[in-house]
Design a protein around this motif. Structure first.
Motif, short mmCIF file in Angstrom:
data_model
loop_
_atom_site.label_atom_id
_atom_site.label_comp_id
_atom_site.label_asym_id
_atom_site.label_seq_id
_atom_site.Cartn_x
_atom_site.Cartn_y
_atom_site.Cartn_z
N ASN B 313 0.82 -1.21 0.00
CA ASN B 313 0.00 0.00 0.00
C ASN B 313 0.86 1.26 0.00
O ASN B 313 0.58 2.21 -0.72
CB ASN B 313 -0.91 0.01 1.23
CG ASN B 313 -2.27 -0.55 0.90
OD1 ASN B 313 -2.95 -0.05 0.02
ND2 ASN B 313 -2.63 -1.62 1.57
N LEU B 314 1.90 1.22 0.81
CA LEU B 314 2.81 2.37 0.88
C LEU B 314 3.45 2.59 -0.48
O LEU B 314 3.51 3.72 -0.99
CB LEU B 314 3.87 2.08 1.95
CG LEU B 314 4.80 3.22 2.34
CD1 LEU B 314 3.99 4.40 2.83
CD2 LEU B 314 5.75 2.75 3.43
N GLY B 315 3.90 1.52 -1.08
CA GLY B 315 4.52 1.60 -2.40
C GLY B 315 3.56 2.20 -3.41
O GLY B 315 3.93 3.07 -4.21
N ALA B 316 2.32 1.78 -3.37
CA ALA B 316 1.34 2.27 -4.33
C ALA B 316 1.10 3.76 -4.14
O ALA B 316 0.98 4.51 -5.10
CB ALA B 316 0.03 1.51 -4.16
N ASP B 317 1.07 4.18 -2.87
CA ASP B 317 0.86 5.61 -2.62
C ASP B 317 2.02 6.43 -3.18
O ASP B 317 1.82 7.49 -3.77
CB ASP B 317 0.72 5.87 -1.11
CG ASP B 317 -0.63 5.40 -0.60
OD1 ASP B 317 -1.48 5.08 -1.44
OD2 ASP B 317 -0.81 5.35 0.63
N LEU B 318 3.22 5.92 -3.00
CA LEU B 318 4.40 6.62 -3.51
C LEU B 318 4.34 6.72 -5.03
O LEU B 318 4.59 7.77 -5.61
CB LEU B 318 5.67 5.89 -3.08
CG LEU B 318 6.08 6.07 -1.62
CD1 LEU B 318 7.28 5.20 -1.30
CD2 LEU B 318 6.40 7.54 -1.35
N VAL B 319 3.99 5.59 -5.65
CA VAL B 319 3.95 5.58 -7.11
C VAL B 319 2.86 6.51 -7.62
O VAL B 319 3.06 7.28 -8.56
CB VAL B 319 3.75 4.15 -7.63
CG1 VAL B 319 3.57 4.14 -9.13
CG2 VAL B 319 4.93 3.28 -7.25
N THR B 320 1.69 6.47 -6.96
CA THR B 320 0.61 7.35 -7.38
C THR B 320 1.03 8.80 -7.25
O THR B 320 0.78 9.63 -8.14
CB THR B 320 -0.64 7.11 -6.50
OG1 THR B 320 -0.81 5.71 -6.34
CG2 THR B 320 -1.88 7.70 -7.14
N ALA B 321 1.71 9.11 -6.15
CA ALA B 321 2.16 10.49 -5.94
C ALA B 321 3.16 10.88 -7.01
O ALA B 321 3.12 11.99 -7.55
CB ALA B 321 2.77 10.61 -4.55
N ALA B 322 4.05 9.97 -7.34
CA ALA B 322 5.07 10.27 -8.34
C ALA B 322 4.43 10.52 -9.70
O ALA B 322 4.90 11.34 -10.48
CB ALA B 322 6.06 9.12 -8.42
N LEU B 323 3.35 9.80 -9.99
CA LEU B 323 2.70 9.94 -11.28
C LEU B 323 1.80 11.16 -11.33
O LEU B 323 1.47 11.65 -12.40
CB LEU B 323 1.87 8.69 -11.60
CG LEU B 323 2.67 7.44 -11.93
CD1 LEU B 323 1.75 6.25 -12.08
CD2 LEU B 323 3.48 7.65 -13.19
N ASN B 324 1.37 11.64 -10.20
CA ASN B 324 0.42 12.74 -10.18
C ASN B 324 1.03 13.95 -9.48
O ASN B 324 1.16 13.98 -8.27
CB ASN B 324 -0.85 12.30 -9.46
CG ASN B 324 -1.95 13.33 -9.61
OD1 ASN B 324 -1.68 14.50 -9.88
ND2 ASN B 324 -3.17 12.90 -9.40
N PRO B 325 1.40 14.97 -10.24
CA PRO B 325 2.10 16.14 -9.68
C PRO B 325 1.27 16.84 -8.61
O PRO B 325 1.84 17.39 -7.66
CB PRO B 325 2.30 17.05 -10.87
CG PRO B 325 1.82 16.33 -12.07
CD PRO B 325 1.16 15.08 -11.66
N ARG B 326 -0.04 16.80 -8.72
CA ARG B 326 -0.85 17.53 -7.75
C ARG B 326 -0.63 17.01 -6.34
O ARG B 326 -0.63 17.73 -5.37
CB ARG B 326 -2.33 17.41 -8.11
CG ARG B 326 -2.75 18.43 -9.16
CD ARG B 326 -4.15 18.11 -9.65
NE ARG B 326 -4.20 16.80 -10.25
CZ ARG B 326 -5.30 16.25 -10.74
NH1 ARG B 326 -6.44 16.88 -10.65
NH2 ARG B 326 -5.28 15.07 -11.29
N LEU B 327 -0.43 15.69 -6.21
CA LEU B 327 -0.23 15.11 -4.88
C LEU B 327 1.15 15.45 -4.32
O LEU B 327 1.36 15.43 -3.13
CB LEU B 327 -0.40 13.59 -4.94
CG LEU B 327 -1.83 13.11 -5.17
CD1 LEU B 327 -1.86 11.60 -5.21
CD2 LEU B 327 -2.75 13.62 -4.08
N ARG B 328 2.07 15.74 -5.25
CA ARG B 328 3.43 16.00 -4.82
C ARG B 328 3.52 17.31 -4.05
O ARG B 328 4.16 17.41 -3.04
CB ARG B 328 4.34 16.07 -6.04
CG ARG B 328 5.44 15.05 -6.03
CD ARG B 328 6.23 15.14 -7.30
NE ARG B 328 5.51 14.52 -8.41
CZ ARG B 328 5.86 14.70 -9.68
NH1 ARG B 328 6.86 15.51 -10.00
NH2 ARG B 328 5.22 14.10 -10.62
N THR B 329 2.84 18.32 -4.56
CA THR B 329 2.95 19.63 -3.94
C THR B 329 2.05 19.74 -2.72
O THR B 329 2.37 20.44 -1.76
CB THR B 329 2.58 20.74 -4.94
OG1 THR B 329 1.33 20.36 -5.55
CG2 THR B 329 3.63 20.88 -5.99
N GLY B 330 0.94 19.03 -2.76
CA GLY B 330 -0.03 19.15 -1.67
C GLY B 330 0.46 18.46 -0.44
O GLY B 330 0.82 19.05 0.55
#
Lengths: 527, 330
Positions: B313-330
């Motif tokens: 789950n942690l890995g998936a969250d990281l990957v999702t964040a990496a793929l989606n810039p909006r999550l990176r800044t928020g």
């Protein structure tokens, strides 16, 4: 800006991809190698060119499996120990005692003292000679309360001091009460001979017996378990096979597929639905042994309404025995008469009760239930056919006005919570000699007295039968004891199911035993 | 990097608490089940005296809190304990040097097998689900893509034991290409190992892929219909470029979530597939141990499965964040 973002994404996907591949390779690389390592050592002895028989047992391998005969309990234990160890005597076809590690036996005038002459020239797998010391040690070990073997109860007629080595090849047993059929009592699941002084730890995972096969690889809960031929086996020409593999395949379709594909040679208890296909298959066949399991319903005779023998008799007359056999076991078996002792065994009682609905109804109304009776039977799928057995009997009972309510319980706790505790439940027994079965189920003090048959006169009759030296008189007494249970007992036993194995066509010499003792010696593969 | 750490550290802390909670729940669930390892082993032979002796040998006569406390303190120090059922037979004479089976030995050898199987299944799964997802999304409405979708639906609906037994009957009995028993400990060479792994791996892949393809297809269709993709197409970019660089990364999120669930399922829930192909994996050991109420083994496996789930789950969250810039800044 846009180029930059594209680059990072592409880079990301690339690096992520490589990382994933790297991880999978890493998981594959170092782990894949050791899988072959443990088997590498045994390959020289179990080479493909040798005659290897791969045997699929009916139960599952579990982490509670052991190689110690004193704790012989699971289905894997029974087969492993049968291949590696031997008892003083063994059963013949009608479950009479015949020599094995003992060559002959002799009672004194009363049958209270038995002298066993042991076979000479037998060695254990480690090369040591088999002598009377090993017998004395093995039997005393079973009786030792610190060992707590479940087999101790079978030797209740003995105590440690009553077992003595007369010389290297003679053992004397002094019994507490005379028993003319004592040699039969030396055959039970825990009564295998282990070497003198062997500790529990020695015996748990490694094995050192006198049997036809040596244990080569065994890890509890994992199969195959591997055996190789005992080259120094005392009976010349046996065993026929060079190696034996014992497998557990939990799923029935997979068992059958493995046999059809030639990945195994023998499969125990194939499903009834596959029998026709296996019988007519070009590479497969089936082997039948008339002896086997007897499913039954137990009614506790001190619990209402079963405390009235008329009710018990009505339940018995309501049962269509042939119908039960045909519907539950597809007709593979023989009829039995309300006691789990087949008439084909020594001292067995012949004849079976008629299916008589009118009689059943009449008995019920005499007992005070003219409008029928509702009873509850507890059942579980803890063993094959249990639920079918209860369901089919439910239909027959309904014809006589008996409403049978099925209470289906979880399998895990069935023996713990239901068996011996409910007034009416389904149970089963595998074929045993007459004397052993009677002692196991009907003596007042018996652990497994599931119908609460506690009858002082019957106990005396049984003791008298055991102590009667004259064969015909003894037989008459044993039959009288059985007839009493057939007429007044609380067991509904319609049939004995044959033991069925499916084999590859090239398997010769194999006959399933129908008991917990398996003779792997004659298995051979025709070329 | 900072966003990653910010995401990971608190989650790791929470994971430890989660694991502790899991171990507690599992322990008491096993306690509450009727019977114990002693009665389960003895079965029909369970007379009160024998049960008593066996309980003492397994140390089941101690109160449950004491047993749990001992287990936790051993476990955190890296000692997974010994299997309860391996206590039999033990005698007073040999009490000093019992040959008990360490839980770690039992579990790790099975875990290794399951990991091999899971890896092979995942290697097949990733390209299969990506490819099928993209094809069914892009060519939706065309006959071949729609029939593929129907096939995928059938795959979603058919449980793995149906697929497994079908494959078994077809590819071991009717067309004998593969062995019906996947006893991979017995494999003598790498090609033989692969042949044994083929059928269980394909069964797992088919069960997993079906679900992932559906997710992939749905989200890709939604993304393809969005304004920015239409914009990219209007800009004159090639279809390949639009899909691979603009649409796919945004559509991957939901499919990744499904993949995480699949991974967790792969490690623990492959019992049925292991049974069909007689595969010596961790699922069979777990079922066996639950039947025998062998608490230390059940706990060890539960800890491994829970850890896999948490990490995935942690890995998936990281990957999702990496793929989606909006999550990176928020």
């Amino acid at each position: 800006m846009s180029t930059k973002r594209k680059m990072t994404r592409r880079q990301f996907l690339k690096t992520a991809g490589f990382a994933a591949m790297g991880a999978t390779l890493a998981a594959c690389g170092p782990t894949a190698t050791p899988t072959t390592a443990p088997t590498a050592q045994i390959q020289p002895t179990v080479a493909k060119a040798l005659k290897t028989v791969r045997f699929v047992m009916s139960g599952k391998a579990t982490s509670a499996d052991t190689a110690d005969p004193a704790f012989n309990n699971t289905s894997h234990d029974g087969r492993l120990i049968s291949a590696v160890y031997e008892q003083l005597a063994q059963f013949d076809e009608s479950l009479k005692a015949t020599p094995s590690l003992a060559e002959s036996w002799e009672p004194n005038a009363t049958g209270g003292e038995w002298t066993f002459k042991l076979r000479q020239g037998v060695t254990f797998h480690n090369g040591e000679k088999f002598t009377s010391k090993d017998v004395v040690y093995s039997y005393r070990r079973l009786l030792d309360p610190n060992v707590a073997s479940p087999g101790a109860g079978n030797l209740s007629s003995l105590d440690s001091d009553g077992i003595e080595a007369v010389d290297d090849y003679t053992v004397r047993f002094k019994l507490k009460q005379p028993n003319v059929d004592f040699p039969l009592s030396t055959v039970f699941r825990q009564a295998y001979i282990v070497p003198d002084g062997a500790s529990n730890d020695d015996l748990k995972a490694t094995a050192n017996g006198t049997g036809p096969f040596k244990l080569n690889k065994f890890t509890p809960g994992e199969t195959p378990t591997l055996f190789v031929k005992n080259e120094n086996y005392w009976q010349a020409g046996f065993p026929k096979a060079d190696a034996l593999e014992l497998l557990s395949i939990p799923e029935a379709p997979s068992r059958i597929a493995a046999l059809q594909a030639g990945q195994v040679e023998i499969v125990e208890d194939p499903p009834f639905t596959d029998l026709e296909a296996l019988k007519s298959g070009s590479d497969t066949t089936i082997v039948l042994q008339p002896k086997g399991n007897m499913e039954l319903i137990a009614m506790q005779i001190d619990q209402p309404p079963f405390d009235d023998n008329r009710v018990r008799l009505a339940m018995k007359y309501a049962m269509d025995r042939q119908g039960m056999l045909d519907l539950v076991a597809q007709g593979y078996g023989t009829l039995v008469n309300d006691i789990p002792i087949s008439s084909t065994l020594e001292y067995g009682v012949r004849g079976v009760r008629e299916h008589d609905i009118a009689r059943a109804k009449q008995l019920l109304s005499e007992a005070g239930y003219p409008d029928g009776l509702t009873v509850k039977v507890v059942v579980s799928d803890v063993q094959a056919r249990f639920v079918e057995f209860a369901t089919v009997y439910q239909q027959f009972a309904a014809e006589a006005g008996i409403t049978l309510e099925l209470d289906i319980r979880p399998a895990d706790t069935y023996w713990d919570v239901v068996w011996l505790k409910e007034p009416m439940f389904v149970s089963a027994y595998i074929a045993r000699p007459t004397d052993g079965m009677l002692a196991l189920l009907y003596l007042s003090a018996a652990d497994w007295n599931e119908i609460h048959w506690r009858n002082k006169d019957w106990d005396d009759l049984f003791a008298q039968a055991r102590a009667t030296l004259d064969y015909d008189q003894r037989k008459a007494l044993y039959q009288q004891a059985q007839q009493q249970i057939v007429d007044e007992g609380g067991h509904l036993v319609p049939y004995m199911v044959s033991t069925i194995n499916a084999t590859r066509k090239n398997v010769v010499g194999w006959l399933p035993s129908g008991t917990p003792y398996h003779d792997f010696r004659p298995i051979d593969l025709a070329s | 990097m900072r966003y990653a750490l910010r995401l990971i550290l608190p989650r790791l802390g929470l994971s430890v608490i989660t694991l502790l909670a899991v171990s507690l729940i599992i322990f008491w669930a096993v306690e509450w089940l009727p019977g114990d390892a002693a009665t389960r082993i003895l079965g029909q032979n369970a007379t009160p005296e024998r049960v008593k002796v066996l309980r003492e040998q397994m140390r089941l006569d101690r109160p449950p809190w004491v047993r749990y406390g001992l287990w936790v303190s051993d476990f955190v120090r890296g000692n997974w304990g010994v299997s309860l059922v391996s206590h039999i037979p033990a005698s007073v004479a040999s009490a000093g040097g019992r040959t008990e089976r360490p839980v770690a030995d039992m579990v790790l050898s099975r875990l290794k097998n399951t990991l091999i199987l899971a890896t092979v299944a995942l290697i097949l799964y990733v390209p299969a689900s990506l490819l099928l997802g993209v094809i069914t999304a892009i060519y939706r409405g065309r006959r071949f893509a729609d029939s593929l979708s129907v096939l995928v639906l059938v795959g979603t609906a058919a449980p793995e034991f149906v697929i497994g037994i079908l494959l078994l009957l077809v590819f071991t009995v009717m067309i004998p290409w593969f062995p019906p028993l996947s006893l991979i400990d017995q494999a003598q060479s790498f090609p033989e190992l692969l042949r044994m792994l083929a059928l269980p791996a394909v069964t797992l892949t088919m069960s997993m892929t079906a679900y992932a393809v559906r997710m992939m297809q749905t989200s890709l269709i939604a993304v393809l219909d969005s304004d920015y993709v239409r914009m990219a197409t209007l800009k004159g970019l090639s279809q390949q470029r639009v899909i691979m660089l603009h649409a796919l990364p945004n559509a991957l999120g939901p499919a990744l979530r499904v993949t995480v669930i699949n991974i967790a399922w792969l490690i623990g829930g492959v019992v049925l597939v292991e049974n069909i192909f007689t595969f010596p994996g961790i699922g069979q050991l777990l079922v066996d141990s639950i039947r025998l109420l062998d608490t230390p083994v059940i706990e060890a496996i539960a800890m491994i499965l829970a850890s896999v789930y948490i990490l995935a789950n942690l890995g998936a969250d990281l990957v999702t964040a990496a793929l989606n810039p909006r999550l990176r800044t928020g």
